[in-house]
Design a protein around this motif. Sequence first.
Motif, PDB file in Angstrom:
ATOM      1  N   ASN A 340      44.174  56.453 -26.547  1.00 43.87           N
ATOM      2  CA  ASN A 340      43.385  57.540 -25.983  1.00 43.87           C
ATOM      3  C   ASN A 340      44.294  58.510 -25.248  1.00 43.87           C
ATOM      4  OD1 ASN A 340      40.935  56.194 -26.751  1.00 43.87           O
ATOM      5  ND2 ASN A 340      41.148  54.877 -24.966  1.00 43.87           N
ATOM      6  N   TYR A 341      43.863  59.757 -25.129  1.00 43.73           N
ATOM      7  CA  TYR A 341      44.580  60.710 -24.278  1.00 43.73           C
ATOM      8  C   TYR A 341      43.582  61.495 -23.440  1.00 43.73           C
ATOM      9  CZ  TYR A 341      43.352  64.921 -26.974  1.00 43.73           C
ATOM     10  OH  TYR A 341      42.666  65.958 -27.561  1.00 43.73           O
ATOM     11  N   ASP A 342      44.070  62.033 -22.329  1.00 45.97           N
ATOM     12  CA  ASP A 342      43.265  62.861 -21.429  1.00 45.97           C
ATOM     13  C   ASP A 342      44.170  63.943 -20.862  1.00 45.97           C
ATOM     14  OD1 ASP A 342      41.658  64.036 -19.546  1.00 45.97           O
ATOM     15  OD2 ASP A 342      41.287  62.222 -18.377  1.00 45.97           O
ATOM     16  N   ARG A 343      43.937  65.198 -21.289  1.00 47.33           N
ATOM     17  CA  ARG A 343      44.769  66.327 -20.833  1.00 47.33           C
ATOM     18  C   ARG A 343      44.060  67.191 -19.792  1.00 47.33           C
ATOM     19  NH1 ARG A 343      47.243  69.687 -25.701  1.00 47.33           N
ATOM     20  NH2 ARG A 343      45.062  69.770 -26.381  1.00 47.33           N
ATOM     21  N   GLY A 344      43.010  66.673 -19.164  1.00 50.88           N
ATOM     22  CA  GLY A 344      42.321  67.457 -18.146  1.00 50.88           C
ATOM     23  C   GLY A 344      41.234  68.320 -18.747  1.00 50.88           C
ATOM     24  N   VAL A 345      41.304  69.637 -18.499  1.00 54.54           N
ATOM     25  CA  VAL A 345      40.293  70.564 -19.028  1.00 54.54           C
ATOM     26  C   VAL A 345      40.982  71.696 -19.778  1.00 54.54           C
ATOM     27  CG1 VAL A 345      38.618  70.049 -17.209  1.00 54.54           C
ATOM     28  CG2 VAL A 345      40.259  71.900 -16.870  1.00 54.54           C
ATOM     29  N   ASP A 346      40.214  72.334 -20.680  1.00 56.72           N
ATOM     30  CA  ASP A 346      40.772  73.454 -21.422  1.00 56.72           C
ATOM     31  C   ASP A 346      40.502  74.764 -20.685  1.00 56.72           C
ATOM     32  OD1 ASP A 346      38.120  74.109 -21.897  1.00 56.72           O
ATOM     33  OD2 ASP A 346      38.143  73.471 -23.991  1.00 56.72           O
ATOM     34  N   ALA A 347      40.777  75.884 -21.343  1.00 57.89           N
ATOM     35  CA  ALA A 347      40.681  77.195 -20.683  1.00 57.89           C
ATOM     36  C   ALA A 347      39.263  77.564 -20.284  1.00 57.89           C
ATOM     37  CB  ALA A 347      41.261  78.274 -21.603  1.00 57.89           C
ATOM     38  N   VAL A 348      38.269  76.948 -20.913  1.00 56.88           N
ATOM     39  CA  VAL A 348      36.881  77.276 -20.572  1.00 56.88           C
ATOM     40  C   VAL A 348      36.208  76.168 -19.768  1.00 56.88           C
ATOM     41  CG1 VAL A 348      36.601  78.809 -22.554  1.00 56.88           C
ATOM     42  CG2 VAL A 348      36.011  76.382 -22.781  1.00 56.88           C
ATOM     43  N   GLY A 349      37.010  75.205 -19.303  1.00 53.63           N
ATOM     44  CA  GLY A 349      36.480  74.170 -18.434  1.00 53.63           C
ATOM     45  C   GLY A 349      35.906  72.952 -19.123  1.00 53.63           C
ATOM     46  N   ASP A 350      36.082  72.842 -20.458  1.00 53.34           N
ATOM     47  CA  ASP A 350      35.611  71.647 -21.160  1.00 53.34           C
ATOM     48  C   ASP A 350      36.646  70.532 -21.052  1.00 53.34           C
ATOM     49  OD1 ASP A 350      33.225  72.770 -22.007  1.00 53.34           O
ATOM     50  OD2 ASP A 350      34.088  73.544 -23.875  1.00 53.34           O
ATOM     51  N   LEU A 351      36.183  69.303 -21.026  1.00 52.26           N
ATOM     52  CA  LEU A 351      37.077  68.154 -20.955  1.00 52.26           C
ATOM     53  C   LEU A 351      37.935  68.092 -22.217  1.00 52.26           C
ATOM     54  CD1 LEU A 351      34.581  65.488 -19.567  1.00 52.26           C
ATOM     55  CD2 LEU A 351      36.334  66.735 -18.294  1.00 52.26           C
TER      56      LEU A 351
END
Length: 411
Positions: A340-351
């Motif tokens: 699994n990976y988790d990079r935080g949120v994208d430019a529009v605030g999606d996980l």
Amino acid sequence: MMTDRRSFLRGALAAGVAGAVAGPSAAGAASPARATEAATRPFHGEHQAGILERTRRRTVVVSFDATAAGRSELTELFRTLTDRARALTGGGAPGDTGIAAPPADSGVLGPDVPGAGLLVTVGVGASLFDDRYGLAGRRPPGLTQMPMFPNDALESAWCHGDLSLQLSADDDDTVVHALRDVARHTRGAMQVRWRMNGFSSPPRPSGTPRNLMGFKDGISNPDVADPRAMSRLVWAAPGTTGKGRNAPEPAWTAGGSYLVIRLIRMLVEFWDRVGLDEQEQMFGRSRDTGAPLDGNHELDEPRYAADPIGKVIPLTSHIRLSNPRTPQTADSRILRRGFNYDRGVDAVGDLDMGLIFTCYQQDVARQFETVQHRLKDEPLTDYIRPFGGGYFFALPGVRDSTDFFARALLS
């Protein structure tokens, strides 16, 4: 860049042997835990570590562009990678570099570096076999650039590479320490193209770990303890021709395996709004137990023959498409190794989270690509977005103290 290369050749390579982490004998008697790790997976062998071994809790997958100037520097690069992998997996005390020199080690793991069960897996990409190093005639015939499959959204910055490196251990600091060490000693010869950190969840409550969609991932892997299955499905077969090609596998590939890496984002906000029954219909398994929808336990074999129209396990379910369990599809199975990976949120605030999908096989066209084409337009494609990765060839193992990664390829 030339300064970096001269420094790499003059200093870093020497440090890889003299000023680096010394072996256990230099550090005194190994602890029982370290001795157990060493006995479980010695560095030297026919195959690399990280392919058949149990999945570690933490990993980093890195793709590099080779910047070595010519075949000689490329050879030194692989020698250095070997020296560092051997030292880091063995553990020991850093050497003394002298008063004026920088420390031999970052100190992240303390004064005595543990092997800590570190696994190091090195691969080469198709682009390494261009005209820079005179290797075009030695390219494994099944090693190509990963194509854009239907339902993909590949981003060039996250695709391909000359070399791949996967570092896996049960602790984050072990992986970070190893990556920094490799980067330090190979500066001027290879440069990071992309990297992704990953983690493997503990079994909850038991059995196969889960992905971030909540389902157990990799239940139906072939048995890694079965040498015949591994010879048929995982290890390269020199002298043979694969699906759709005429050129035979070169002799130097013996002990290696084709590696596919896929970076797959999961659109979890949308997925979490889907009803459990619909989720299970898409996978063909119970989310809680991992069992096929016609079974009770995760290792139960689905009974497709008793359900030819897909009344219980839909014909479009992931498990039914990926592994139809027929004599005709038995040789298309792959050995999955997912994180699994988790990079935080994208430019529009999606996980921004998902799966680092890796798999090993004898023949990419016969195995991964065949499975991938069967999965075209499966219902899950509405909730995932493959955006990166590449095809690589995981090199044969390092046989002994005189051997090094890619020696047979470069000699």
